[in-house]
Every structure is written in structure tokens, then in C-alpha cells.
Design a protein around this motif. Structure first.
Motif, PDB file in Angstrom:
ATOM      1  N   ILE A   1     -20.328 -30.405 -30.429  1.00 34.93           N
ATOM      2  CA  ILE A   1     -19.094 -31.180 -30.428  1.00 34.93           C
ATOM      3  C   ILE A   1     -18.796 -31.654 -31.848  1.00 34.93           C
ATOM      4  N   TYR A   2     -17.553 -31.422 -32.300  1.00 31.58           N
ATOM      5  CA  TYR A   2     -17.111 -31.926 -33.598  1.00 31.58           C
ATOM      6  C   TYR A   2     -16.199 -33.112 -33.345  1.00 31.58           C
ATOM      7  N   ILE A   3     -16.576 -34.280 -33.882  1.00 27.48           N
ATOM      8  CA  ILE A   3     -15.805 -35.498 -33.629  1.00 27.48           C
ATOM      9  C   ILE A   3     -15.116 -36.056 -34.871  1.00 27.48           C
ATOM     10  N   ALA A   4     -15.063 -35.293 -35.956  1.00 29.84           N
ATOM     11  CA  ALA A   4     -14.323 -35.681 -37.172  1.00 29.84           C
ATOM     12  C   ALA A   4     -14.702 -37.079 -37.662  1.00 29.84           C
ATOM     13  N   ASN A   5     -15.994 -37.380 -37.627  1.00 27.93           N
ATOM     14  CA  ASN A   5     -16.493 -38.703 -38.038  1.00 27.93           C
ATOM     15  C   ASN A   5     -15.799 -39.846 -37.302  1.00 27.93           C
ATOM     16  N   GLY A   6     -15.391 -39.604 -36.065  1.00 27.98           N
ATOM     17  CA  GLY A   6     -14.766 -40.645 -35.253  1.00 27.98           C
ATOM     18  C   GLY A   6     -13.297 -40.873 -35.552  1.00 27.98           C
ATOM     19  N   ASP A   7     -12.697 -40.057 -36.412  1.00 29.54           N
ATOM     20  CA  ASP A   7     -11.298 -40.214 -36.806  1.00 29.54           C
ATOM     21  C   ASP A   7     -10.394 -39.635 -35.716  1.00 29.54           C
TER      22      ASP A   7
END
Length: 110
Positions: A37-43
Motif C-alpha cells: 500500500i502506498y499512502i503518500a506519507n499520509g498526504d
């Protein structure tokens, strides 16, 4: 007379032979990587997705497949997105284990 430990660890011919056995056909390479899962550092302003790689039958190398977005980026909380992506990841892993192959026809799997 050498002990079994000395025989195994100090006999360089054996170590060399084992090294080559492990590098070649004795290891079955996985057909796919575990989906991540890629979460874009929470952005939340960026796109989140699930990604994985699959072994190309022509080259024998793992290739990154198209990212799976679904409708996850329509959700506006981190918890919702992680929940949806976790579901996508679980379903994708299930399909891969059942034999889904992005390089082939998959009518029997789906």
C-alpha cells in the motif's frame, strides 16, 4: 578426524559448490511480489494506491504492474483510505494466489 562443524564450515570446495547450487535452478522464484500500500506519507491531496510486481514470462523478471486505485481517493480520511486499500490488497493477494496472471487470459480465476 575433523568434526562435522569443521567439515561443513571450513571445506571451501563445499561452500563454493553450495553457493552455485543456490544461485541456479534449485530455487523456485516467486511469480509475484506481495502487494503493498502506498499512502503518500499520509498526504490526502495525493493519490493512494496498491502496487505489486509480477514475473514477465518472456523476460523472467519481476515487472511493476499498473497501480490499483479503485475509488480510494474519493475518501477524505486516512482511516477510510487505509481500510479500503487493505481490502484491495487482501483481494489482490487472494487472486494472485489463486493463479491470476496479468500476462494471460484469466477467465477461470475471476
Amino acid at each position: 578426524m575433523p568434526s562435522i562443524y569443521e567439515y561443513i564450515t571450513l571445506n571451501t570446495a563445499n561452500e563454493h559448490d553450495l553457493e552455485h547450487v543456490l544461485e541456479h535452478d534449485s530455487i523456485i522464484l516467486p511469480q509475484f511480489s506481495t502487494p503493498k500500500i502506498y499512502i503518500a506519507n499520509g498526504d490526502l491531496s495525493k493519490r493512494w494506491y496498491v502496487y505489486y510486481s509480477y514475473r514477465n514470462p518472456k523476460t523472467g523478471k519481476l515487472e511493476r504492474m499498473t497501480n490499483l486505485y479503485g475509488k480510494v481517493n474519493q475518501f477524505h480520511t486516512k482511516e477510510d483510505r487505509i481500510s479500503i486499500l487493505s481490502y484491495y490488497k487482501k483481494k489482490l493477494l487472494h487472486l494472485l494466489k489463486q493463479g491470476f496472471n496479468p500476462f494471460a487470459e484469466n477467465r477461470k480465476v475471476i
